[in-house]
Write an enzyme that holds these catalytic residues in place. Structure first.
Site, short mmCIF file in Angstrom:
data_model
loop_
_atom_site.label_atom_id
_atom_site.label_comp_id
_atom_site.label_asym_id
_atom_site.label_seq_id
_atom_site.Cartn_x
_atom_site.Cartn_y
_atom_site.Cartn_z
N CYS A 167 39.80 -24.24 -31.15
CA CYS A 167 39.88 -22.78 -31.11
C CYS A 167 38.48 -22.21 -30.91
O CYS A 167 37.52 -22.62 -31.56
CB CYS A 167 40.51 -22.25 -32.39
SG CYS A 167 42.25 -22.71 -32.57
N CYS B 241 41.50 -22.92 -50.81
CA CYS B 241 41.70 -23.21 -49.39
C CYS B 241 41.30 -24.66 -49.15
O CYS B 241 40.15 -25.04 -49.38
CB CYS B 241 40.84 -22.26 -48.56
SG CYS B 241 41.01 -22.47 -46.78
N GLU C 168 35.16 -29.50 -46.50
CA GLU C 168 34.94 -28.40 -47.42
C GLU C 168 36.25 -27.77 -47.88
O GLU C 168 37.24 -27.74 -47.14
CB GLU C 168 34.07 -27.33 -46.74
CG GLU C 168 32.66 -27.85 -46.44
CD GLU C 168 31.81 -26.87 -45.65
OE1 GLU C 168 30.57 -27.04 -45.67
OE2 GLU C 168 32.36 -25.97 -45.01
N CYS D 111 38.54 -30.98 -36.30
CA CYS D 111 39.78 -30.45 -35.75
C CYS D 111 39.78 -30.68 -34.25
O CYS D 111 38.75 -30.47 -33.59
CB CYS D 111 39.93 -28.97 -36.07
SG CYS D 111 41.53 -28.28 -35.54
N CYS E 100 36.11 -20.79 -33.94
CA CYS E 100 36.11 -21.51 -35.20
C CYS E 100 35.03 -22.57 -35.23
O CYS E 100 34.93 -23.41 -34.32
CB CYS E 100 37.48 -22.16 -35.41
SG CYS E 100 37.62 -23.12 -36.93
N CYS F 217 36.39 -17.35 -43.53
CA CYS F 217 37.36 -17.85 -42.57
C CYS F 217 36.68 -18.18 -41.24
O CYS F 217 35.96 -17.36 -40.68
CB CYS F 217 38.44 -16.80 -42.35
SG CYS F 217 39.75 -17.35 -41.26
#
Length: 366
Positions: free
Chosen positions: A116, A105, A92, A112, A119, A339
């Site tokens: 984290c 962005c 995305e 990933c 996230c 975010c």
């Protein structure tokens, strides 16, 4: 064997590719302009190329951006784009319009590996790095989708490598894409208007400082090693003292005279006044600004957004100490584009967590 995808090449690489079959360097400049400045993918329409070359190029190469699967738009103009990057993976990108600028962005990985805790992307696991064509292709496709403003200017004025993935873990491809963004024959963006966001891969920060210094943002999220080890596990490898030293080194060549520290405020976890005071002490020797981000919830998350009063008190501590701090307005939350919410669809190779396979693909098949 598939044909080379010319979106994978920056100017130097494209020049070398053309030289490989006897073409002069100016041919690379012409094609670079057609591809990126004008968004052209058909060699036949590149009218300033010699006819013989236009006819020859389709047998030698292709121009293939990642296919755009879907796009959604909120009432405030925020848009989320979903791109197919093959093998069941989709990533995305998000466009955020603001007064005087439009920011895209961009994602750099399918998933990933940094895990984290707050996230959505990190909860999916990791599949692979994106190619240069898949990174720059998000900008290529978004430019086409958004068109130009009434003055004929591109709507996208800023780019942040802050979507899915850790840009500096895909260093070579991310830097090649950055060079295209900065190239006057491609997108012509200022170094000040292109930002790399990293969780703190210290050796790669030093490499970026030498290879392509653009604006830098650090996903900080904690004022001490004990808490950051939990929220941002890469901290166990590169603790805060090393990270702060790397930030000071980076500023020697950065296009801006400050580093942006991103700090997601999580209720009862990192939003106490003593956390704010610890942040001031931690960053005292780094020229910086803080971007405070309200936590954006996602399915399965154990965390909650900090209450407005607690956010206000936290920011007040920073401001009274003379630190520049702003609270980011949450944009795109209704389409899961805020975010920390980007998740796309990832075939998880890490097998650490079950992939959530969220995002717009679900909506298209339901």
């Amino acid at each position: 064997m598939p044909l080379p995808n010319l979106l994978d090449f920056d100017a130097a690489q494209l020049t070398a590719w053309f030289a490989g079959f006897g073409e002069k360097p100016f041919r690379a400049t012409q094609v670079l302009r057609w591809m990126h400045r004008y968004g052209e993918a058909d060699f036949a329409d590149m009218t300033d190329l010699a006819r013989a070359l236009r006819e020859e190029l389709p047998a030698r190469a292709a121009i293939v951006p990642p296919p755009l699967l879907a796009a959604r738009k909120t009432k405030d103009g925020t848009r989320k784009f979903l791109f197919d990057v093959g093998d069941g993976n989709a990533v995305e990108a998000v466009f955020i319009p603001e007064a005087g600028r439009g920011t895209l962005c961009v994602s750099t990985q399918a998933g990933c590996a940094l895990e984290c805790a707050f996230c959505a992307t990190g909860k999916q696991g990791f599949n692979r790095n994106l190619s240069v064509a898949e990174i720059i292709g998000q900008l290529w496709q978004a430019n086409k989708a958004l068109g130009r403003d009434p003055k004929g200017e591109r709507v996208i004025s800023n780019v942040v490598l802050m979507g899915m993935g850790e840009p500096l873990a895909n260093f070579d491809n991310s830097v090649t894409a950055l060079r295209l963004m900065l190239d006057d024959n491609a997108y012509g963006l200022s170094r000040r208007r292109v930002t790399v966001s990293t969780a703190g891969l210290v050796p790669a920060m030093d490499r970026l400082r030498e290879a392509c210094p653009v604006a830098l943002a650090i996903s900080l999220h904690a004022p001490d090693d004990a808490l950051r080890d939990t929220l941002v596990p890469i901290n166990r490898k590169y603790p805060l003292a090393e990270l702060m030293a790397a930030c000071r080194r980076y500023l020697e060549k950065a296009p801006r005279d400050f580093v942006t520290f991103e700090y997601v405020l999580i209720d009862g976890v990192n939003d106490h006044e003593h956390d704010a005071k610890a942040l001031i002490s931690l960053t005292r020797q780094v020229s910086c600004k803080f971007n405070m981000i309200p936590f954006n919830p996602f399915p399965g998350s154990e965390y909650r957004r900090s209450r407005p009063e607690r956010v206000r008190r936290f920011v007040d501590v920073l401001l009274r100490a003379g630190v520049v701090a702003t609270v980011r307005k949450t944009r795109g939350e209704e389409i899961e584009a805020a975010c920390g919410q980007l998740a796309g669809q990832i075939r998880n190779k890490t097998k650490r967590v079950a992939p959530t396979a969220r995002g717009m693909l679900e909506e298209q098949t339901s």
